[in-house]
Design a protein around this motif. Structure first.
Motif, PDB file in Angstrom:
ATOM      1  N   GLY A 240       0.793  -1.224   0.000  1.00  0.00           N
ATOM      2  CA  GLY A 240       0.000   0.000   0.000  1.00  0.00           C
ATOM      3  C   GLY A 240       0.829   1.279   0.000  1.00  0.00           C
ATOM      4  O   GLY A 240       2.062   1.265   0.083  1.00  0.00           O
ATOM      5  N   LYS A 241       0.133   2.407  -0.125  1.00  0.00           N
ATOM      6  CA  LYS A 241       0.749   3.733  -0.106  1.00  0.00           C
ATOM      7  C   LYS A 241       1.403   3.972   1.257  1.00  0.00           C
ATOM      8  O   LYS A 241       0.958   3.426   2.281  1.00  0.00           O
ATOM      9  N   ALA A 242       2.451   4.833   1.270  1.00  0.00           N
ATOM     10  CA  ALA A 242       3.238   4.914   2.495  1.00  0.00           C
ATOM     11  C   ALA A 242       3.837   6.295   2.730  1.00  0.00           C
ATOM     12  O   ALA A 242       4.184   7.010   1.785  1.00  0.00           O
ATOM     13  N   GLU A 261      -5.877   9.641   8.650  1.00  0.00           N
ATOM     14  CA  GLU A 261      -6.930   8.662   8.958  1.00  0.00           C
ATOM     15  C   GLU A 261      -7.888   8.542   7.764  1.00  0.00           C
ATOM     16  O   GLU A 261      -8.324   9.551   7.196  1.00  0.00           O
ATOM     17  N   GLY A 262      -8.194   7.324   7.393  1.00  0.00           N
ATOM     18  CA  GLY A 262      -9.140   7.075   6.320  1.00  0.00           C
ATOM     19  C   GLY A 262      -8.611   7.356   4.930  1.00  0.00           C
ATOM     20  O   GLY A 262      -9.379   7.331   3.956  1.00  0.00           O
ATOM     21  N   ARG A 263      -7.324   7.619   4.788  1.00  0.00           N
ATOM     22  CA  ARG A 263      -6.759   7.952   3.477  1.00  0.00           C
ATOM     23  C   ARG A 263      -6.095   6.745   2.810  1.00  0.00           C
ATOM     24  O   ARG A 263      -5.508   6.874   1.745  1.00  0.00           O
ATOM     25  N   ASP A 264      -6.152   5.604   3.439  1.00  0.00           N
ATOM     26  CA  ASP A 264      -5.551   4.378   2.894  1.00  0.00           C
ATOM     27  C   ASP A 264      -4.054   4.551   2.669  1.00  0.00           C
ATOM     28  O   ASP A 264      -3.506   4.154   1.634  1.00  0.00           O
ATOM     29  N   ILE A 265      -3.407   5.161   3.665  1.00  0.00           N
ATOM     30  CA  ILE A 265      -1.955   5.355   3.647  1.00  0.00           C
ATOM     31  C   ILE A 265      -1.381   4.742   4.920  1.00  0.00           C
ATOM     32  O   ILE A 265      -1.883   5.000   6.022  1.00  0.00           O
ATOM     33  N   HIS A 266      -0.339   3.950   4.783  1.00  0.00           N
ATOM     34  CA  HIS A 266       0.345   3.395   5.943  1.00  0.00           C
ATOM     35  C   HIS A 266       1.480   4.328   6.353  1.00  0.00           C
ATOM     36  O   HIS A 266       2.246   4.797   5.504  1.00  0.00           O
ATOM     37  N   VAL A 267       1.591   4.578   7.653  1.00  0.00           N
ATOM     38  CA  VAL A 267       2.635   5.441   8.189  1.00  0.00           C
ATOM     39  C   VAL A 267       3.671   4.565   8.897  1.00  0.00           C
ATOM     40  O   VAL A 267       3.316   3.699   9.704  1.00  0.00           O
ATOM     41  N   TYR A 268       4.946   4.805   8.586  1.00  0.00           N
ATOM     42  CA  TYR A 268       6.044   4.049   9.195  1.00  0.00           C
ATOM     43  C   TYR A 268       6.962   5.009   9.947  1.00  0.00           C
ATOM     44  O   TYR A 268       7.180   6.145   9.517  1.00  0.00           O
ATOM     45  N   GLU A 353      -0.369  14.204  -0.348  1.00  0.00           N
ATOM     46  CA  GLU A 353      -0.511  14.177  -1.812  1.00  0.00           C
ATOM     47  C   GLU A 353       0.685  13.501  -2.467  1.00  0.00           C
ATOM     48  O   GLU A 353       0.536  12.752  -3.444  1.00  0.00           O
ATOM     49  N   ALA A 354       1.880  13.755  -1.936  1.00  0.00           N
ATOM     50  CA  ALA A 354       3.080  13.123  -2.488  1.00  0.00           C
ATOM     51  C   ALA A 354       3.038  11.612  -2.280  1.00  0.00           C
ATOM     52  O   ALA A 354       3.439  10.840  -3.164  1.00  0.00           O
ATOM     53  N   ALA A 355       2.528  11.178  -1.122  1.00  0.00           N
ATOM     54  CA  ALA A 355       2.425   9.739  -0.859  1.00  0.00           C
ATOM     55  C   ALA A 355       1.437   9.078  -1.807  1.00  0.00           C
ATOM     56  O   ALA A 355       1.691   7.982  -2.334  1.00  0.00           O
ATOM     57  N   LEU A 356       0.322   9.738  -2.028  1.00  0.00           N
ATOM     58  CA  LEU A 356      -0.695   9.176  -2.921  1.00  0.00           C
ATOM     59  C   LEU A 356      -0.209   9.128  -4.370  1.00  0.00           C
ATOM     60  O   LEU A 356      -0.660   8.282  -5.152  1.00  0.00           O
ATOM     61  N   ALA A 357       0.710  10.015  -4.720  1.00  0.00           N
ATOM     62  CA  ALA A 357       1.218  10.047  -6.092  1.00  0.00           C
ATOM     63  C   ALA A 357       2.269   8.966  -6.353  1.00  0.00           C
ATOM     64  O   ALA A 357       2.570   8.660  -7.505  1.00  0.00           O
ATOM     65  N   GLU A 358       2.829   8.411  -5.289  1.00  0.00           N
ATOM     66  CA  GLU A 358       3.849   7.381  -5.436  1.00  0.00           C
ATOM     67  C   GLU A 358       3.202   5.993  -5.503  1.00  0.00           C
ATOM     68  O   GLU A 358       2.041   5.806  -5.121  1.00  0.00           O
ATOM     69  N   GLU A 359       3.973   5.017  -5.949  1.00  0.00           N
ATOM     70  CA  GLU A 359       3.442   3.665  -6.127  1.00  0.00           C
ATOM     71  C   GLU A 359       3.143   2.973  -4.806  1.00  0.00           C
ATOM     72  O   GLU A 359       2.244   2.138  -4.721  1.00  0.00           O
TER      73      GLU A 359
END
Length: 557
Positions: A240-242, A261-268, A353-359
């Protein structure tokens, strides 16, 4: 034009960086930072005078913390942002001088607002020229290498302490006495004393300042996010997105988690943010997926390979590669020219936005986990088990192996040391130096993990609480415990922690991989004589020496 800087462990040739810092700092940045430090000393000198009349100004306190933190290694490399701090200092300096004329009764009525909106701001070139007059080399020519080395030891300790106090300040934890102590020590530095005894005494006082700053930050973290808990943390990514968050600021991590939250992005987490995964108030977010990578010095490779956005919250930034220049962001005091900066409003939309733009990660890697979260409350809650294991002869010795990591050769010592610690001994660790061995298996002793990760560098406060509790349980002094401290240093936070330990009277510590360039032979002789401070040597030799230490503790049968 030239520079001189020896405030970090990786300084060129072990002497000092003279054209460009190993960290990436150039001559312009170095001169601006020297000027900022000099002005901050002036400000604190005025603030200390005002304090004798019972008045202080929180704006001045806040500025001094920010100014000192901005000069820590790997924080601010942007001349424009440093110049802005210097321009701000003109207002702050006038405020501080105004306070001297006030007493407690007249403060509110008189006020101390200064409007510089019409003042002409000096150019960066003018500021750089002014900064050269405050270089270390010029002061060494006037005052001597030993005196300036001790002055820098004090200053670096204050820089490290300021970083912790700044984080606490942002979380609403403020102690007027602590601020007064900062001002008093900076005012002392402004006198340029060359008396070795006075300088050593002041260095130990800075250790106490740092202890209070770490205590305040511990209160801020636990009151905001809860007490850290022993936690199993995933160290391999999932699909997933990160977004990767590095640095030290847990509040920034929380704000980013709220906004994702709710953006379907995983935070590490990365580097010193790893301990954030043990706080209940942070690990409650299901999209806080785990930790990625290791310590700060590997970031150029790790950030290059990370398929998402990256957020730097404090120090530890290195010059970004072109491959990720458009997806790395800074916030707070950290900055690099050309890197997009998230301002005080903490709107992380550009990062998202940058995270969502990446693979993102195309697939999950096989799951691997490590244990973290052994801060003071967690360890002290099972202190009876620890005491029983010692009483039964199952735990022979405690090793605290912690501190900063770095790229300079010789740091494999800490890996080898940890691996050679006997199976009947427990290792406490903290700060990013633990990445040298924290993903290895060390097993348990009667259910007690042999490797206890205490947390960030500032969690040296937790480690001290643990050690003090053991001394109390065994009715002895800390120096009488079967305990050995081996510290890796890199920058000013490590210097602050070393001064704290010395101020508490802890002796027999080993420091490496090399000793600070600002430690002259005279100073080393004094520290070796008073505190038995020793450079590291060979892991096998050092372990043999540490295990041979006489245990004077009275085991409570």
């Amino acid at each position: 034009m030239s520079m001189f800087c020896y405030q970090c462990e990786q300084t060129a040739r072990g002497i000092g960086c003279t054209t460009r810092g190993v960290c990436g700092k150039d001559e312009t940045t170095a001169a601006l930072l020297d000027l900022l430090v000099a002005i901050t000393k002036e400000i604190s000198s005025a603030a200390e005078q005002a304090a004798s009349n019972g008045v202080h100004d929180e704006k001045i306190d806040d500025f001094v913390l920010r100014a000192l933190f901005a000069t820590v290694t790997n924080v601010d490399f942007d001349p424009e942002r440093i110049a802005a701090l210097i321009h701000e200092s003109a207002d702050i300096r006038r405020r501080a001088r105004c306070l001297i004329q006030m007493d407690q009764a007249g403060k509110e009525a008189l006020g101390c607002e200064v409007d510089l909106s019409s003042a002409e701001e000096p150019s960066i070139e003018t500021l750089v020229e002014a900064g050269r007059a405050h270089s270390i080399e010029r002061r060494r020519d006037r005052l001597g290498a030993t005196a300036v080395g001790l002055q820098e030891l004090i200053l670096y300790g204050l820089k490290g302490a300021a970083s912790y106090a700044h984080h606490a300040f942002l979380l609403g934890k403020k102690d007027p006495k602590l601020f007064a102590d900062f001002h008093r020590s900076l005012a002392f530095l402004a006198t340029e004393s060359t008396e070795v005894a006075l300088l050593l005494d002041e260095a130990l006082r800075v250790g106490k300042i740092n202890y209070r700053a770490m205590e305040l930050l511990d209160e801020a973290h636990t009151e905001t996010f809860g007490n850290p808990e022993p936690t199993s943390v995933r160290i391999t990514p999932i699909e997933g997105k990160a977004i990767l968050v590095s640095g030290h600021d847990l509040k920034d991590l929380e704000t980013l988690l709220e906004q994702t939250e709710g953006r379907d992005i995983h935070v590490y987490t990365h580097g010193e943010m790893l301990p954030g995964l043990a706080y209940p108030g942070l690990k409650k977010y299901p999209h806080l997926a785990g930790n990625y990578g290791g310590a700060w010095q590997d970031q150029r490779r790790e950030f290059d390979e990370f398929p998402g956005a990256i957020l730097m919250t404090t120090n530890c930034i290195q010059e970004p590669k072109d491959s990720y220049q458009d997806r790395i962001f800074t916030t707070g005091l950290v900055a690099w020219p050309g890197v997009r900066h998230i301002g005080e409003g903490k709107d992380f939309t550009p990062v998202i936005e940058a995270a969502l733009a990446e693979e993102g990660f195309a697939a999950a890697l096989p799951e691997r986990r490590i244990m973290i979260g052994f801060a003071a409350d967690a360890v002290l809650s099972v202190a009876d088990k620890v005491v029983e294991a010692v009483r039964a002869g199952k735990i022979r010795h405690f090793f605290l192996i912690g501190g900063c990591d770095g790229a300079k050769s010789g740091r494999n010592y800490f890996t080898e040391l940890a691996l050679q610690v006997p199976d009947d001994c427990v290792i406490l660790t903290l700060a990013c130096g633990k990445y040298r061995f924290n993903k290895m298996e060390f097993g348990e002793i009667d259910g007690i993990p042999r490797l206890l990760d205490v947390g960030q560098c500032n969690d040296a406060y937790s480690a001290i609480r643990i050690v003090q509790a053991l001394a109390e349980a065994f009715r002895c002094g800390v120096n009488e415990l079967p305990l050995s401290l081996v510290l890796s240093w890199f920058e000013q936070k490590a210097v602050a922690i070393l001064l704290t330990l010395l101020s508490l009277g802890i002796k027999g510590m080993r420091v490496g991989p090399s000793l600070p360039a600002f430690f002259t032979e005279d100073l080393l002789e004094v520290l070796a004589d008073q505190f038995n401070l020793t450079p590291i040597s060979d892991p096998e030799h050092d372990i043999r020496a540490m295990l041979g230490k006489k245990w004077a503790a009275k085991v409570p049968y």
